[in-house]
Design a protein around this motif. Sequence first.
Motif, PDB file in Angstrom:
ATOM      1  N   LEU A  39       0.827  -1.206   0.000  1.00 29.13           N
ATOM      2  CA  LEU A  39       0.000   0.000   0.000  1.00 29.13           C
ATOM      3  C   LEU A  39       0.859   1.252   0.000  1.00 29.13           C
ATOM      4  O   LEU A  39       1.860   1.338   0.723  1.00 29.13           O
ATOM      5  N   PHE A  40       0.465   2.200  -0.836  1.00 27.67           N
ATOM      6  CA  PHE A  40       0.886   3.591  -0.732  1.00 27.67           C
ATOM      7  C   PHE A  40      -0.381   4.436  -0.790  1.00 27.67           C
ATOM      8  O   PHE A  40      -1.383   4.033  -1.384  1.00 27.67           O
ATOM      9  N   VAL A  41      -0.318   5.618  -0.184  1.00 24.79           N
ATOM     10  CA  VAL A  41      -1.448   6.540  -0.208  1.00 24.79           C
ATOM     11  C   VAL A  41      -0.935   7.903  -0.648  1.00 24.79           C
ATOM     12  O   VAL A  41       0.106   8.371  -0.163  1.00 24.79           O
ATOM     13  N   THR A  42      -1.648   8.522  -1.577  1.00 28.64           N
ATOM     14  CA  THR A  42      -1.282   9.862  -2.034  1.00 28.64           C
ATOM     15  C   THR A  42      -2.504  10.761  -2.042  1.00 28.64           C
ATOM     16  O   THR A  42      -3.642  10.286  -2.100  1.00 28.64           O
ATOM     17  N   GLU A  43      -2.243  12.056  -1.979  1.00 28.06           N
ATOM     18  CA  GLU A  43      -3.325  13.010  -2.192  1.00 28.06           C
ATOM     19  C   GLU A  43      -3.635  13.038  -3.683  1.00 28.06           C
ATOM     20  O   GLU A  43      -2.723  12.958  -4.528  1.00 28.06           O
ATOM     21  N   TYR A  44      -4.912  13.118  -4.028  1.00 23.66           N
ATOM     22  CA  TYR A  44      -5.322  13.096  -5.429  1.00 23.66           C
ATOM     23  C   TYR A  44      -4.586  14.164  -6.242  1.00 23.66           C
ATOM     24  O   TYR A  44      -4.501  15.324  -5.845  1.00 23.66           O
ATOM     25  N   ASP A  45      -4.062  13.737  -7.375  1.00 27.30           N
ATOM     26  CA  ASP A  45      -3.438  14.629  -8.355  1.00 27.30           C
ATOM     27  C   ASP A  45      -3.787  14.057  -9.717  1.00 27.30           C
ATOM     28  O   ASP A  45      -3.466  12.894 -10.005  1.00 27.30           O
ATOM     29  N   PRO A  46      -4.445  14.827 -10.581  1.00 30.56           N
ATOM     30  CA  PRO A  46      -4.872  14.262 -11.875  1.00 30.56           C
ATOM     31  C   PRO A  46      -3.716  13.795 -12.748  1.00 30.56           C
ATOM     32  O   PRO A  46      -3.913  12.972 -13.639  1.00 30.56           O
ATOM     33  N   ALA A  47      -2.500  14.280 -12.485  1.00 29.15           N
ATOM     34  CA  ALA A  47      -1.343  13.873 -13.281  1.00 29.15           C
ATOM     35  C   ALA A  47      -0.763  12.543 -12.820  1.00 29.15           C
ATOM     36  O   ALA A  47       0.093  11.973 -13.500  1.00 29.15           O
ATOM     37  N   GLU A  48      -1.223  12.032 -11.669  1.00 29.80           N
ATOM     38  CA  GLU A  48      -0.670  10.803 -11.103  1.00 29.80           C
ATOM     39  C   GLU A  48      -1.626   9.655 -11.381  1.00 29.80           C
ATOM     40  O   GLU A  48      -2.499   9.334 -10.578  1.00 29.80           O
ATOM     41  N   ARG A  49      -1.432   9.022 -12.527  1.00 29.94           N
ATOM     42  CA  ARG A  49      -2.385   8.010 -12.969  1.00 29.94           C
ATOM     43  C   ARG A  49      -1.802   6.606 -12.996  1.00 29.94           C
ATOM     44  O   ARG A  49      -2.526   5.632 -12.853  1.00 29.94           O
ATOM     45  N   TYR A  50      -0.488   6.499 -13.186  1.00 28.70           N
ATOM     46  CA  TYR A  50       0.120   5.180 -13.385  1.00 28.70           C
ATOM     47  C   TYR A  50       1.171   4.919 -12.305  1.00 28.70           C
ATOM     48  O   TYR A  50       2.063   5.726 -12.075  1.00 28.70           O
ATOM     49  N   ALA A  51       1.097   3.735 -11.675  1.00 27.74           N
ATOM     50  CA  ALA A  51       1.923   3.429 -10.509  1.00 27.74           C
ATOM     51  C   ALA A  51       3.411   3.432 -10.803  1.00 27.74           C
ATOM     52  O   ALA A  51       4.227   3.712  -9.918  1.00 27.74           O
ATOM     53  N   ALA A  52       3.814   3.104 -12.035  1.00 26.63           N
ATOM     54  CA  ALA A  52       5.233   3.097 -12.409  1.00 26.63           C
ATOM     55  C   ALA A  52       5.592   4.297 -13.271  1.00 26.63           C
ATOM     56  O   ALA A  52       6.673   4.329 -13.862  1.00 26.63           O
ATOM     57  N   GLY A  53       4.701   5.270 -13.358  1.00 27.79           N
ATOM     58  CA  GLY A  53       4.967   6.462 -14.147  1.00 27.79           C
ATOM     59  C   GLY A  53       4.371   6.365 -15.536  1.00 27.79           C
ATOM     60  O   GLY A  53       3.896   5.314 -15.972  1.00 27.79           O
ATOM     61  N   ASP A  54       4.378   7.495 -16.233  1.00 24.68           N
ATOM     62  CA  ASP A  54       3.772   7.559 -17.558  1.00 24.68           C
ATOM     63  C   ASP A  54       4.531   6.718 -18.578  1.00 24.68           C
ATOM     64  O   ASP A  54       3.939   5.962 -19.343  1.00 24.68           O
ATOM     65  N   PHE A  55       5.853   6.873 -18.608  1.00 23.09           N
ATOM     66  CA  PHE A  55       6.674   6.247 -19.649  1.00 23.09           C
ATOM     67  C   PHE A  55       7.573   5.198 -19.000  1.00 23.09           C
ATOM     68  O   PHE A  55       8.578   5.515 -18.360  1.00 23.09           O
ATOM     69  N   VAL A  56       7.203   3.948 -19.183  1.00 21.32           N
ATOM     70  CA  VAL A  56       7.850   2.852 -18.457  1.00 21.32           C
ATOM     71  C   VAL A  56       8.949   2.196 -19.289  1.00 21.32           C
ATOM     72  O   VAL A  56       9.932   1.697 -18.740  1.00 21.32           O
TER      73      VAL A  56
END
Length: 664
Positions: free
Chosen positions: A559-576
């Motif tokens: 588990l990780f918890v973050t505050e909502y940010d629309p840019a944070e969509r993918y757990a390993a980042g945008d470009f994997v």
Amino acid sequence: MSLTEPASTSMRPVASVHPLASLSGTEIDAIRGIVERTPDFTESTRFAYVGLEEPVKADYLAWEASGGPLPDRQARVWLLDPSTGLSVDRVVSLSSSSVVKSAAVDGSKGRLPVLDSEQGKIMTILAENAAWTKALSSRNLTPADVTVIPLPAGNFGYEDEDGKRIVRCLAFKQDHPKDHPWAHPVDGLSAYADVDTGAILKILDVHEFAVPAEGGNYDDPEVQGPPLEGLKPIKITQPDGASFSVDGEHVTWANWKLRIGFDVREGLVLHQVSFTDKGVQRPVMYRGSISEMVVPYGDPGPNRFWQNYFDAGEIIYGRFTNSLTLGCDCVGEIKYFDGVFADESGVPRLIPNAICMHEEDYGSLWKHTDPFTGAHEVRRARRLVISFFTNVGNYDYGFFWYLYLDGTIECEAKLTGILFTSAYPGDDENGEKYAFASEVAPGLGAPYHQHLFGARLDLSVDGTANVVNEIDAVRLPVSPTNPHGNAFTKSVTPIVSEQVSGRTSDGSKGRVWQIASTEATNRLGYPTSYVLHPTDSPTLMADASSSVSSRAAFATKHLFVTEYDPAERYAAGDFVTNSPGGQGIPDFISGDAPLVGKDLVLWHTFGLTHFPRVEDWPIMPMDYAKFSLRPYNFFDKNPTLNVPPPAVGQDDCGGDSAANCHKS
């Protein structure tokens, strides 16, 4: 098949649709038309990804509450042009037919995924490479005898790979066109290739293992053996039809309301999941999806140590979504939803029956026979099942979301298909078995590996002001307050900021994570909440210093918890693809935002650690991994008291009449 012809000359905005609706074929045509008008677009430009750029949550909720003008309808587009080196991430507006944002993908944090057409190019070039053909020849093979599989390469800091999109290739022998090559790995041989230039950077020929000879053609009747006799048909019917209603992608079932979506990277997506309680529609989950998955292999051999695949981010696994078939994949009164995605030319492609939805019986919901009053009550449980299947090379994955009458939400991954194989080295000089793979057929190995799924759970339990509490069962020692030693209690620890949010499950403590409202309470004053129940299983097994641990940091904790940010969509980042690591979760939590009373997103890793067995060959029976979200003081009492008793016949449900199900 193509839904429509390209519409590059069309400049008109598309008609207004729901802000969270999946992209349609008409919209994909319009997106291609917008992109084709940009100055850097050429005939060789390819579309690596096209997906809905969802509105910011606050903007969407404001629109939903006010009924004002629709938010700008936008799409995210990744473009790749091998002829010019173009690698760009754009956002286009369907409302205004324009590009609203554009950024180069420079490779410092990762690169665009490898396209199917590029993989074919690498296989052709490799077949003409002298070192490759020489290595095959030493094994009495030619390029025509083998199929080559270009695979995600990861990033190991090699200087000759810096700034390049790299694949690593393994070969498998095929005895005939219908022969499944996984049975015949040409082990000890691999190749590293630069996708952009087509250059073969390295041929590694480290050992000449014997190619396993026994076939693995599970679809051959001779391999299957005589059909099992004695199985009678099972027919599931709902004479009055299904209990759900559907309007486009909006679904109503029992007390549940939600939207079903399809994204080519994430596959099945659930939006706006709410439960109607005493006439009030109460939000539970704003958005739920599998944002990433990684399959790390544990064989340290010189031509296998690099094996770890991010099936969502590197392979865009929604492209391989199956068209589901009634009676085979789905049984009962079925509602199908089609999937649409943009191919490499930006042309919409239809996947008929991509998503299946149906109801199924789930045993007893609740039951009691009271010895004092003679009351006898029982109710049947049922659940709504929403699922899709995708095929990623050798493995097949099904993702199933279940909604239950009591407010429970469950997500289950189902795994089947074919093991990724190797040659089995045999016992060592001490008679010990190889430590990193199982022998599943004569001379055929199956390396140990994991399947780790990263769920992104954008929860809104009675609104966007929530807190996550870690709850453990606590044993208490004998003391003046516990003189007989029988007492136990629970500890409740709030997760107060992002950098301390990384948590692991602990079955010995019954650890769960409570997502509680900081504003709403039930009639007894308890905060309304849901509890995430994990399945206690290993996180990423690779060493913390390894490349994959950095690239798949999300999988190092449950588990990780973050505050909502629309840019944070993918757990390993945008470009994997070829990412050096540090993207996704490490970046998301770096600001250490406070998490009490905030709009929160939970990133939950669940999955399997697979030590293959002989029963997994030549095709693997279904295996499972799951988690659940259960209401905890969310309601004022059992929300299923009003579920009617089952309609039953003679000798059912207790003996002499249907009244036995409901008698007091």
